[in-house]
Design an enzyme around this catalytic site. Structure first.
Site, PDB file in Angstrom:
ATOM      1  N   CYS A   1       0.567   3.916 -13.132  1.00  0.00           N
ATOM      2  CA  CYS A   1       1.882   4.076 -13.778  1.00  0.00           C
ATOM      3  C   CYS A   1       2.218   2.905 -14.691  1.00  0.00           C
ATOM      4  CB  CYS A   1       2.981   4.321 -12.743  1.00  0.00           C
ATOM      5  SG  CYS A   1       3.041   3.148 -11.400  1.00  0.00           S
TER       6      CYS A   1
ATOM      7  N   PRO B   1       0.826  -1.213   0.000  1.00  0.00           N
ATOM      8  CA  PRO B   1       0.000   0.000   0.000  1.00  0.00           C
ATOM      9  C   PRO B   1       0.861   1.264   0.000  1.00  0.00           C
ATOM     10  CG  PRO B   1      -0.083  -1.101   2.152  1.00  0.00           C
ATOM     11  CD  PRO B   1       0.692  -1.988   1.253  1.00  0.00           C
ATOM     12  N   ASP B   2       0.323   2.346  -0.608  1.00  0.00           N
ATOM     13  CA  ASP B   2       1.075   3.598  -0.499  1.00  0.00           C
ATOM     14  C   ASP B   2       0.668   4.256   0.820  1.00  0.00           C
ATOM     15  OD1 ASP B   2      -0.967   5.539  -2.879  1.00  0.00           O
ATOM     16  OD2 ASP B   2      -1.321   4.886  -0.815  1.00  0.00           O
ATOM     17  N   PHE B   3       0.957   5.520   0.980  1.00  0.00           N
ATOM     18  CA  PHE B   3       0.722   6.153   2.293  1.00  0.00           C
ATOM     19  C   PHE B   3      -0.562   6.965   2.333  1.00  0.00           C
ATOM     20  CE2 PHE B   3       4.639   4.965   4.238  1.00  0.00           C
ATOM     21  CZ  PHE B   3       5.529   4.808   3.186  1.00  0.00           C
ATOM     22  N   ARG B   4      -0.817   7.711   1.215  1.00  0.00           N
ATOM     23  CA  ARG B   4      -1.854   8.738   1.317  1.00  0.00           C
ATOM     24  C   ARG B   4      -3.072   8.525   0.420  1.00  0.00           C
ATOM     25  NH1 ARG B   4       3.176  10.659   1.927  1.00  0.00           N
ATOM     26  NH2 ARG B   4       3.611  11.781   3.862  1.00  0.00           N
TER      27      ARG B   4
ATOM     28  N   ASN C   1      10.997   4.869  -1.802  1.00  0.00           N
ATOM     29  CA  ASN C   1      10.490   3.578  -1.335  1.00  0.00           C
ATOM     30  C   ASN C   1      11.542   2.820  -0.548  1.00  0.00           C
ATOM     31  OD1 ASN C   1       8.192   4.333  -2.653  1.00  0.00           O
ATOM     32  ND2 ASN C   1       8.602   3.086  -4.483  1.00  0.00           N
ATOM     33  N   ILE C   2      11.070   1.991   0.371  1.00  0.00           N
ATOM     34  CA  ILE C   2      11.977   1.248   1.270  1.00  0.00           C
ATOM     35  C   ILE C   2      11.894  -0.245   0.979  1.00  0.00           C
ATOM     36  CG2 ILE C   2      11.865   2.993   3.092  1.00  0.00           C
ATOM     37  CD1 ILE C   2       9.646   1.391   4.435  1.00  0.00           C
ATOM     38  N   ASP C   3      11.242  -0.593  -0.156  1.00  0.00           N
ATOM     39  CA  ASP C   3      10.971  -2.014  -0.444  1.00  0.00           C
ATOM     40  C   ASP C   3      12.073  -2.691  -1.257  1.00  0.00           C
ATOM     41  OD1 ASP C   3       8.430  -0.666  -2.638  1.00  0.00           O
ATOM     42  OD2 ASP C   3      10.523  -1.115  -3.141  1.00  0.00           O
TER      43      ASP C   3
ATOM     44  N   HIS D   1      14.969   7.586   1.302  1.00  0.00           N
ATOM     45  CA  HIS D   1      14.384   7.380   2.640  1.00  0.00           C
ATOM     46  C   HIS D   1      14.882   6.083   3.238  1.00  0.00           C
ATOM     47  CE1 HIS D   1      10.896  10.355   1.676  1.00  0.00           C
ATOM     48  NE2 HIS D   1      12.084  10.935   1.777  1.00  0.00           N
TER      49      HIS D   1
ATOM     50  N   SER E   1       3.310  11.522  -4.337  1.00  0.00           N
ATOM     51  CA  SER E   1       2.472  12.715  -4.115  1.00  0.00           C
ATOM     52  C   SER E   1       3.354  13.967  -4.060  1.00  0.00           C
ATOM     53  CB  SER E   1       1.721  12.569  -2.783  1.00  0.00           C
ATOM     54  OG  SER E   1       2.663  12.424  -1.713  1.00  0.00           O
TER      55      SER E   1
ATOM     56  N   CYS F   1      23.787   3.628  19.690  1.00  0.00           N
ATOM     57  CA  CYS F   1      25.252   3.626  19.429  1.00  0.00           C
ATOM     58  C   CYS F   1      25.565   3.327  17.968  1.00  0.00           C
ATOM     59  CB  CYS F   1      25.920   2.596  20.336  1.00  0.00           C
ATOM     60  SG  CYS F   1      25.534   0.891  19.861  1.00  0.00           S
TER      61      CYS F   1
ATOM     62  N   CYS G   1      21.535  -0.069  15.911  1.00  0.00           N
ATOM     63  CA  CYS G   1      21.058   0.484  17.182  1.00  0.00           C
ATOM     64  C   CYS G   1      20.879   1.996  17.038  1.00  0.00           C
ATOM     65  CB  CYS G   1      22.121   0.194  18.268  1.00  0.00           C
ATOM     66  SG  CYS G   1      21.776   1.064  19.807  1.00  0.00           S
TER      67      CYS G   1
HETATM   68  N1  APR Z   1      -0.133   4.352 -10.425  1.00  0.00           N
HETATM   69  C1  APR Z   1       0.110   5.690 -10.408  1.00  0.00           C
HETATM   70  N2  APR Z   1       0.024   6.448  -9.289  1.00  0.00           N
HETATM   71  C2  APR Z   1      -0.313   5.808  -8.144  1.00  0.00           C
HETATM   72  C3  APR Z   1      -0.577   4.428  -8.077  1.00  0.00           C
HETATM   73  C4  APR Z   1      -0.463   3.690  -9.286  1.00  0.00           C
HETATM   74  N3  APR Z   1      -0.696   2.365  -9.329  1.00  0.00           N
HETATM   75  N4  APR Z   1      -0.896   4.098  -6.784  1.00  0.00           N
HETATM   76  C5  APR Z   1      -0.829   5.256  -6.075  1.00  0.00           C
HETATM   77  N5  APR Z   1      -0.488   6.281  -6.894  1.00  0.00           N
HETATM   78  C6  APR Z   1      -0.218   7.676  -6.539  1.00  0.00           C
HETATM   79  C7  APR Z   1      -1.162   8.268  -5.521  1.00  0.00           C
HETATM   80  O1  APR Z   1      -2.272   8.863  -6.188  1.00  0.00           O
HETATM   81  C8  APR Z   1      -0.262   9.321  -4.864  1.00  0.00           C
HETATM   82  O2  APR Z   1      -0.272  10.541  -5.614  1.00  0.00           O
HETATM   83  O3  APR Z   1       1.056   7.677  -5.935  1.00  0.00           O
HETATM   84  C9  APR Z   1       1.125   8.707  -4.961  1.00  0.00           C
HETATM   85  C10 APR Z   1       1.577   8.084  -3.649  1.00  0.00           C
HETATM   86  O4  APR Z   1       1.749   9.140  -2.729  1.00  0.00           O
HETATM   87  P1  APR Z   1       2.082   8.796  -1.197  1.00  0.00           P
HETATM   88  O5  APR Z   1       1.161   7.741  -0.714  1.00  0.00           O
HETATM   89  O6  APR Z   1       2.150  10.115  -0.481  1.00  0.00           O
HETATM   90  O7  APR Z   1       3.532   8.126  -1.254  1.00  0.00           O
HETATM   91  P2  APR Z   1       4.901   8.883  -1.402  1.00  0.00           P
HETATM   92  O8  APR Z   1       4.798  10.068  -2.311  1.00  0.00           O
HETATM   93  O9  APR Z   1       5.925   7.855  -1.730  1.00  0.00           O
HETATM   94  O10 APR Z   1       5.164   9.383   0.119  1.00  0.00           O
HETATM   95  C11 APR Z   1       6.362  10.087   0.337  1.00  0.00           C
HETATM   96  O11 APR Z   1       5.944  10.071   2.716  1.00  0.00           O
HETATM   97  O12 APR Z   1       5.405   8.968   4.670  1.00  0.00           O
HETATM   98  C12 APR Z   1       6.425   9.432   3.910  1.00  0.00           C
HETATM   99  O13 APR Z   1       8.564   8.543   3.930  1.00  0.00           O
HETATM  100  C13 APR Z   1       7.278   8.274   3.479  1.00  0.00           C
HETATM  101  O14 APR Z   1       8.469   7.978   1.416  1.00  0.00           O
HETATM  102  C14 APR Z   1       7.213   8.324   1.958  1.00  0.00           C
HETATM  103  C15 APR Z   1       6.885   9.776   1.695  1.00  0.00           C
END
Ligand code: APR
Length: 280
Positions: free
Chosen positions: A256, A45-48, A119-121, A138, A213, A149, A146
């Site tokens: 994408c 899952p993404d974040f937002r 991304n961290i994956d 990131h 985003s 230390c 740790c």
């Molecule tokens: N194809 C195209 N766009 C997509 C898809 C997809 N399949 N799935 C999601 N998106 C878009 C969403 O609409 C959104 O604009 O990708 C974007 C993801 O945004 P975020 O969830 O904010 O992820 P990201 O931009 O990587 O967040 C940045 O926030 O929490 C911190 O460190 C964390 O690296 C992360 C940073």
């Protein structure tokens, strides 16, 4: 093509003219910047994103607010929510998407100047992008240490701790500080590799932005560092940042993977791309 060549502009704001630019050698220093949207099709899952984004689904961890699962001061107080989330996100059970493979194909063709990922994956590495062409801005789950230390913690034992959801403690008996993967938490510095390579977008002749985003600094500032006249292509479900505001910006809104497949078709690389993905 030396770095002083003036950027070639696009005939029009379409993937067809982006492909033209690449095919006629007008884009040989391509900078790619990516976020969690690149890996949603891999099952992460993404974040937002509304409903599916991590920050909308952490209620089970009953956090004061969503982002604190990645906040260093909260982690010190209570590492459990992060360890529970880490179990779901830990690399090993996800495979790269066609978009990850497209970036690896650009590298294979000698066209990738640098990939900056949030991304961290580690899926970019799994897809075959060479390590020296990746800035994991990131951090990632690849290593851990740790937080007091900085002593490294063994990978195998970390995987076991994450599987058990049990926070790991420093290997040094006199320390016993909390162990955290080398992911950049809110409140922590980005890795030096980010600052050392930050000028790359300024000398790019094409910028591709995928699945982010552009809401977190300083990473998001990379997108405005492309020189005037350098095309910036956004592959994202929604318009983000200032991409679209310049004369040579191209918006490819939607998922994408479809956008990347369309560009691969325009480039005549589609079969090669699909084969590379199947061969992973
Ligand atoms: N194809 C195209 N766009 C997509 C898809 C997809 N399949 N799935 C999601 N998106 C878009 C969403 O609409 C959104 O604009 O990708 C974007 C993801 O945004 P975020 O969830 O904010 O992820 P990201 O931009 O990587 O967040 C940045 O926030 O929490 C911190 O460190 C964390 O690296 C992360 C940073």
């Amino acid at each position: 093509v030396d770095e002083s060549t003036p950027p070639q502009t696009l005939k029009d704001r379409s993937l067809t003219s982006v492909a033209e630019l690449i095919k006629n050698g007008g884009a040989r220093r391509i900078v790619v910047i990516t976020g969690a949207g690149l890996s949603t099709a891999a099952g992460i899952p993404d974040f937002r994103s509304p409903k599916t984004g991590l920050y909308h689904n952490l209620a089970r961890l009953n956090l004061p607010y969503a982002e604190c699962v990645f906040d260093i001061s909260y982690f010190r107080e209570n590492p459990l929510p992060f360890y529970m989330l880490a179990k779901e996100l830990y690399p090993g059970k996800f495979s790269p998407t066609i978009s990850h493979v497209f970036i690896a194909l650009l590298a294979n063709k000698g066209l990738l100047r640098m990939l900056f990922t949030q991304n961290i994956d580690c899926l970019e590495r799994v897809a075959g992008v060479p390590g020296h062409r990746i800035v994991e801005a990131h951090g990632s789950f690849a290593t851990q240490r740790c937080i007091d230390c900085m002593t490294e913690f063994p990978d195998k034992e970390m995987r076991e701790h994450i599987e058990r959801g049990a926070p790991a403690l420093c290997v040094r008996p006199e320390c016993r500080g909390l162990v955290k993967p080398d992911i950049v938490f809110f409140g922590e510095q980005l890795p030096s590799a980010f600052f050392e390579n930050r000028s790359a977008p300024a000398s790019a002749d094409l910028l591709l932005v995928l699945g982010t985003s552009l809401s977190v600094q300083p990473f998001a500032s990379l997108s405005i560092m492309a020189a005037e006249g350098v095309p910036r292509v956004l592959f994202n479900k929604e318009k983000v940042g200032d991409v679209g505001s310049r004369a040579d910006d191209v918006l490819c809104l939607g998922d994408c993977d479809s956008g990347v497949r369309k560009l691969a078709d325009e480039l005549g690389w589609r079969d090669e791309l699909e084969q590379m993905w199947r061969d992973l």
